[in-house]
Design a protein around this motif. Structure first.
Motif, PDB file in Angstrom:
ATOM      1  N   PRO A  25       0.814  -1.218   0.000  1.00  0.00           N
ATOM      2  CA  PRO A  25       0.000   0.000   0.000  1.00  0.00           C
ATOM      3  C   PRO A  25       0.850   1.271   0.000  1.00  0.00           C
ATOM      4  CG  PRO A  25       0.001  -0.987   2.182  1.00  0.00           C
ATOM      5  CD  PRO A  25       0.782  -1.917   1.303  1.00  0.00           C
ATOM      6  N   TYR A  52      -4.750   4.925   1.313  1.00  0.00           N
ATOM      7  CA  TYR A  52      -3.659   3.942   1.242  1.00  0.00           C
ATOM      8  C   TYR A  52      -4.129   2.783   0.390  1.00  0.00           C
ATOM      9  CZ  TYR A  52      -0.382   5.832   4.615  1.00  0.00           C
ATOM     10  OH  TYR A  52       0.544   6.589   5.245  1.00  0.00           O
ATOM     11  N   VAL A  53      -3.471   2.605  -0.746  1.00  0.00           N
ATOM     12  CA  VAL A  53      -3.940   1.601  -1.690  1.00  0.00           C
ATOM     13  C   VAL A  53      -2.752   0.869  -2.310  1.00  0.00           C
ATOM     14  CG1 VAL A  53      -4.917   1.437  -4.017  1.00  0.00           C
ATOM     15  CG2 VAL A  53      -6.156   2.685  -2.276  1.00  0.00           C
ATOM     16  N   ASP A  54      -2.939  -0.427  -2.478  1.00  0.00           N
ATOM     17  CA  ASP A  54      -2.022  -1.167  -3.344  1.00  0.00           C
ATOM     18  C   ASP A  54      -2.531  -0.914  -4.754  1.00  0.00           C
ATOM     19  OD1 ASP A  54      -1.111  -3.213  -5.131  1.00  0.00           O
ATOM     20  OD2 ASP A  54      -0.391  -4.319  -3.386  1.00  0.00           O
ATOM     21  N   PHE A 114      -3.318  -4.994   6.696  1.00  0.00           N
ATOM     22  CA  PHE A 114      -2.212  -5.122   5.751  1.00  0.00           C
ATOM     23  C   PHE A 114      -1.088  -5.965   6.327  1.00  0.00           C
ATOM     24  CE2 PHE A 114      -3.915  -1.368   3.469  1.00  0.00           C
ATOM     25  CZ  PHE A 114      -3.981  -1.971   2.226  1.00  0.00           C
ATOM     26  N   HIS A 122      -8.065  -4.055   1.997  1.00  0.00           N
ATOM     27  CA  HIS A 122      -7.876  -2.621   2.203  1.00  0.00           C
ATOM     28  C   HIS A 122      -8.756  -2.096   3.340  1.00  0.00           C
ATOM     29  CE1 HIS A 122      -5.997  -2.834  -1.801  1.00  0.00           C
ATOM     30  NE2 HIS A 122      -5.448  -1.670  -1.527  1.00  0.00           N
TER      31      HIS A 122
END
Ligand SMILES: Nc1ncnc2c1ncn2[C@@H]1O[C@H](COP(=O)(O)OP(=O)(O)O)[C@@H](O)[C@H]1O
Ligand SMILES: [Mg+2]
Length: 194
Positions: A3, A42-44, A181, A152
């Protein structure tokens, strides 16, 4: 999961840019309703790209030439909502609670036989002229979507639009739920091998 902190509108615009060509090739308009600036999340990014690709690709396989797939982003107090609307047939009410199940698919399945891959219910010709998008279903696309979104700390749900067609909503929380996470990234760290 890897992330990173990203601005959600920009992330979504970038993902959609990669899908415009596939839509145009099928005579489908990919419409975006995205605010100039939205929450940081917050992201992958590549996982979230997989989510949007799976959802738009499903829609693409259900709409007709000349139709519109609309992707919207809405800022909410506690996160952002990404909404994928299509004007396809929608989802039968009794299937709504199953579409995210692993292996649930209303599409014909390809079954392996000793003579090669065959389908039990549909002739190969029904794959359609493009052959690019699978007409056959594995029932895995939405299960993967749900897994990624939940990793997420978010949520995803399916609905039918009052005016017809389906709506998929992805909610990404504004605040990073680190514990999730940490759980999913154990043993999956990249670059530590050497
Ligand atoms: N945009 C959509 N419109 C109508 N039905 C849909 C849509 N997206 C998904 N579905 C339903 O959800 C099922 C599961 O989708 P998915 O997990 O992507 O598997 P697959 O696409 O391999 O069938 C589909 O078979 C279909 O019944
Ligand atoms: Mg699919």
């Amino acid at each position: 999961m890897n992330p990173v902190l990203v601005e959600s509108s920009e992330m979504l615009r970038t993902i959609l840019a990669g899908l415009v060509h596939d839509c145009e090739a099928r005579g489908v308009t990919l419409e975006a309703d995205i605010p100039e600036v939205s929450h940081m999340v917050y992201v992958d990014v590549s996982a979230m790209e997989r989510v949007i690709i799976n959802l738009v690709t499903n829609s693409l396989s259900y709409v007709s030439k000349g139709d519109i797939i609309k992707v919207s982003l809405k800022n909410r107090l506690d996160g952002v909502e990404i909404i994928i609307d299509d004007s396809g047939p929608g989802i039968p009410e009794d299937a709504l609670s199953h579409v995210f199940d692993r292996y649930y698919s209303s599409r014909p399945r390809e079954v392996a036989t000793p003579a090669g891959v065959k389908t039990s219910t549909t002739s190969r010709k029904e794959r359609g002229p493009d052959g690019d998008l699978a007409t056959y279903g594995t029932g895995l696309g939405l299960a993967i979507v749900k897994e990624i979104v939940q990793a997420h700390g978010g949520q995803v749900y399916a609905a039918n639009r009052p005016e017809g067609g389906s709506r998929f909503v992805v909610v990404i929380p504004r605040r990073f739920k680190s514990s999730r996470f940490v759980k999913t990234s154990v043993g999956a760290r990249r670059g530590n091998a050497s």
